[in-house]
Design a protein around this motif. Structure first.
Motif: not given
Lengths: 404, 454
Positions: B336, B343-344, B374-379, B437
């Motif tokens: 990812g 995207g958010w 496997t993207n974290v999708r944020g911080e 996260k």
């Protein structure tokens, strides 16, 4: 979008370590992550996939939930002006001019709040080297909604800066604060500049026009309180109030709908409930706090009825739901997850006490016509104590199991 | 008394690429590796073989100087081709080039009746020498059990609720006899009972039907209902100072084979799963197998990540990496590492979410099987949202308070909040659903290490 991405990538080295603008890295990062979700992947060990949510999305959901209140507030600001100056009587007459006037008054407040707070956020991010807190998206919208449209803009700026610095940043930013930031801003204004945020004269924008004869700018809360002092039934006093600009300004229906003077976004119980629906439906805010908050106010209203020594105490409890900013405060301020109780049991107690305290302050305290602001701040302070006992109960269960 | 426990809290991550219940046409791996890092709590690993040595399945190759009686053995016969070390000569892996036909070390055999009369000491000696001991995991801490302890009970979970987890009914088909023998051996080790957790309202796999010597408890609900930690919490919770052991059904079968057949049999059926696998099916292989024969030629695309284990608790490995000691599946996911414009904020029903915040529409399709990368999708952020971790943790534990106690290194608080009752996998869902996260599992392990080594 490739063009934007390329642009960002080209600028990136400037902000990274060793770059000319490395000090401004977190500003760059804020912009970059606003435009593009980062390309980070999960670590070698642990969860290899992650939920699609992040804090930005959660915060923007709250902002969306406030939009009905904002739009209503804009129109109502214009509407109240037209009513008070006798230009129109009908609700939907002169829709355009009313909305435009409201926009003209409200938009600057919103812009100033976002700009002042945003500057502080950016300054702290750069100096303290931490990412910009998304929490400000919400705070910046909440503050304009809880001040009257007539407020001087410099006060908005000052209060926002005060709140962001003292209520949030000194504790370490979003997630670390004890008090609700927007409520702190309002409390600051209330105690520092009471003339512009309390009394009978600030709630309706008059401009350079004269009000109609017999106009009174008193809020429903003030009318109710005075009725109590004068010994007149509250419902009757509310119904008769301001007949100069049309009957039934403070009818239950009108107060529920929100076509009354007040702070920009808090007058409409209906719009607060729409917001509540969005917040609860999306799971962002705790329904427990909202339900127990309204229940607490109702229960305390009933208790007041039982021991009524004046007419205000005898007021039918459901009126507490629609007068003042109770609904808005419970839906948007009390449910702030950081400053509220964080345990599930604690949330019931926390919400209930906010409702109860609000009504006590309203009815028994002559200095503060509205109680929600102080009730929320007070319970913010006590939320950790509630949680402490809930957590302790959890620990005790574990301990008891061991000794049995 | 067997118990029935209905759980409500939790969340099933439904992913595309579940392994079909059939054996795939996979070639056997050429090399195998044992990695000391797989054995949590191993303090001073020592290799007992040299490069070039020939070993059989069951030949000791490694031991922990802190617990010398436990042998870690070769899963297959062959030649030790590499002893890989990292910085400061830290032992990373011992690689074996497998023979085409596996030959076994021979251990003592027991008949059904002699297993029943077996003494505890004999049982432990055989388990330790026979290489199956590391299958026993001690709670608290989730480390390899110590043969000198007597646990108050032993728990086996007979169903795995992790995403794309293997089906024991298929993976352990025909192993009834060995499972039964294994349970009888385990009975010798504990002062209390052996507990077997099964799924309520679902067909009981033949391997678990009619098992004697174990108390069967039934559980229903979403993941983590199949986690052994959840079972312990509801059946026989761990208090300070108490020890419980856990073991996977595969481990029990392996014990059974050691006693009945007198050999260390590391063969297992492994589920090859994940959305990027061309053929998702089971593969017959051995502990520590190189995954290249399962992965290469079996990919829908090249930009992927191979995970040894499941997507919640697994570990990223290379395309030619090795299966973890305890892993019974591999998952192949899209990598990812991409940017996503706004995207958010973008509404999506393609990304799975436990939440329903603005634009997260996956809750409208509860039965869809998702392709997740496997993207974290944020911080990473500070804790903000509350109540979410509690709603996916079916235990009387307050995860956020526990995590904060660990971050603050407050030992008393950690104990009081239940650090002894959890290992990483029990709170792995928290890591998935976390708005902020946090590396939840890493934090939990840090807390366990703090408590264990101080």
């Amino acid at each position: 979008m490739k063009f934007l991405r390329d642009l960002l990538d080209k600028q990136k080295p400037l902000f990274h370590k060793g770059g000319k603008l490395e000090n401004l890295f977190y500003l760059y990062e804020a912009g970059e992550t606003f435009l593009f979700s980062p390309n980070h992947t999960n670590g070698i060990k642990g969860a290899q996939v992650k939920d699609a949510i992040d804090l930005k999305r959660m915060m923007i959901t709250v902002v969306i939930a406030m939009i009905p209140c904002l739009l209503f507030g804009i129109y109502n600001t214009g509407h109240q002006h037209f009513l008070a100056t006798g230009q129109t009587a009908g609700l939907w007459e002169d829709f355009g001019p009313k909305f435009l006037l409201g926009l003209q008054l409200v938009l600057p407040v919103v812009i100033v709040a976002y700009a002042a707070g945003g500057l502080v956020e950016a300054a702290f991010a750069v100096i303290r080297k931490h990412p910009i807190n998304e929490g400000f998206l919400v705070t910046g919208m909440l503050i304009p909604l809880v001040v009257p449209a007539t407020i001087p803009l410099w006060q908005v700026a000052l209060a926002t800066i005060f709140a962001v610095v003292i209520a949030k940043e000194v504790f370490g930013g979003t997630g670390m604060n004890v008090l609700n930031v927007a409520m702190t801003a309002r409390a600051f204004l209330y105690f520092a500049y009471p003339a512009q945020i309390s009394g009978d004269l600030v709630w309706t924008y008059l401009g350079d026009k004269a009000p109609v004869d017999g106009f009174s700018g008193a809020t429903a809360l003030a009318v109710a309180y005075n009725a109590g002092v004068d010994g007149q039934p509250v419902a009757q006093a509310l119904a008769e109030h301001n007949s100069a600009i049309g009957d039934g300004l403070y009818s239950f229906y009108n107060m529920f709908m929100g076509w009354i003077p007040g702070s920009i976004g808090e007058t409409s119980t209906l719009m607060a409930l729409v917001g509540a629906l969005i917040l609860v439906g999306t799971g962002v805010a705790s329904w427990k706090i909202i339900v127990s908050g309204f229940a607490g106010a109702y229960i305390m209203g009933l208790v007041m009825n039982l021991f009524a020594v004046n007419e205000y105490m005898a007021m039918s409890p459901e009126y507490h739901w629609v007068v003042g900013g109770l609904a808005f405060g419970i839906v948007f301020m009390a449910t702030d997850p950081v400053s509220a109780a964080q345990t599930e049991t604690g949330k019931w107690i926390y919400g209930l006490l906010i409702g109860i305290l609000t009504v006590i302050i309203r009815v028994t305290n002559p200095a503060y016509p509205e109680g929600i602001m102080l009730a929320v701040l007070f319970m913010n302070v006590f939320a950790p104590l509630i949680d402490y006992y809930v957590v302790k109960a959890n620990k005790n269960r574990r301990l008891q199991r061991a000794t049995v | 008394m067997s118990k029935t426990i209905k759980l409500k809290k939790g969340f099933d991550i439904k992913l595309a690429g579940k392994a079909e219940k059939q054996l795939g046409d996979f070639k056997r791996a050429k090399t195998f590796a044992i990695k000391p890092a797989d054995f949590i709590g191993m303090q001073r690993p020592k290799v007992t073989v040299n490069e070039g040595d020939l070993v059989k399945a069951g030949t000791p190759i490694l031991f922990d100087k802190a617990m010398e009686s436990v042998h870690y053995v070769a899963p297959v016969s062959g030649e030790i081709i590499e002893i890989k070390r990292g910085d400061k000569r830290k032992l990373l892996e011992i690689k074996i080039l497998a023979d085409s036909e596996v030959s076994y070390e021979s251990f003592e055999k027991f008949t059904d009746s002699s297993i029943k009369t077996l003494s505890k000491e004999t049982a432990i000696a055989q388990l330790c020498k026979g290489g199956v001991w590391p299958q026993l995991i001690q709670r608290p801490y989730g480390i390899v059990a110590n043969p000198q302890d007597s646990p108050k009970s032993i728990f086996i979970s007979g169903f795995d609720t992790h995403p794309l987890a293997p089906d024991y009914g298929f993976a352990l088909k025909g192993e009834e006899k060995f499972f039964q023998a294994g349970v009888l051996v385990l009975q010798k080790l504990t002062t209390g009972k052996v507990h077997l957790g099964l799924e309520l309202d679902s067909e009981i796999a033949p391997v678990f039907a009619n098992v004697q010597g174990a108390q069967v408890n039934k559980f229903s609900g979403p993941h983590p209902a199949g986690n052994v930690g959840v079972h312990i919490h509801h059946v026989d919770p761990i208090n300070k100072g108490e020890i419980v052991w856990t073991i996977s059904p595969f481990g029990v079968v392996q014990i059974g084979k050691l006693f009945v057949e007198g050999k260390y049999d590391a063969s297992k059926l492994v589920a090859v799963s994940g959305s990027e696998a061309k053929k998702a099916a089971y593969a017959k292989t051995y502990i520590g197998a190189c995954v290249d024969t399962l992965v290469n030629g079996n990919l829908k695309q090249d930009h992927i990540r191979v995970v040894s284990g499941n997507v919640l608790t697994g570990e990223k490995i290379n395309n030619d990496g090795y299966l973890g000691f305890y892993a019974s599946q591999i998952t192949i996911l899209p990598e990812g590492d991409y940017y996503e414009f706004l995207g958010w904020m973008k509404p999506t029903s393609e990304k799975l979410s436990y939440h329903r915040a603005l634009g997260l529409l996956s809750f409208l399709k509860p039965n869809k099987e998702y392709v997740l990368d496997t993207n974290v999708r944020g911080e990473e952020r500070a804790f903000v949202q509350t109540g979410v971790f509690e709603s996916v943790t079916p235990m009387d534990i307050l995860p956020v308070y526990l995590l904060k106690a660990i971050m603050a290194e407050d030992f008393d608080e950690m104990e009081e909040l239940g650090i002894y009752e959890v290992v990483e996998e029990d709170l792995a869902l928290c890591e998935f659903v976390d708005v902020s996260k946090h590396p939840v599992q890493e934090i939990i392990r840090k807390g366990i290490d703090l408590i264990q080594y101080s």
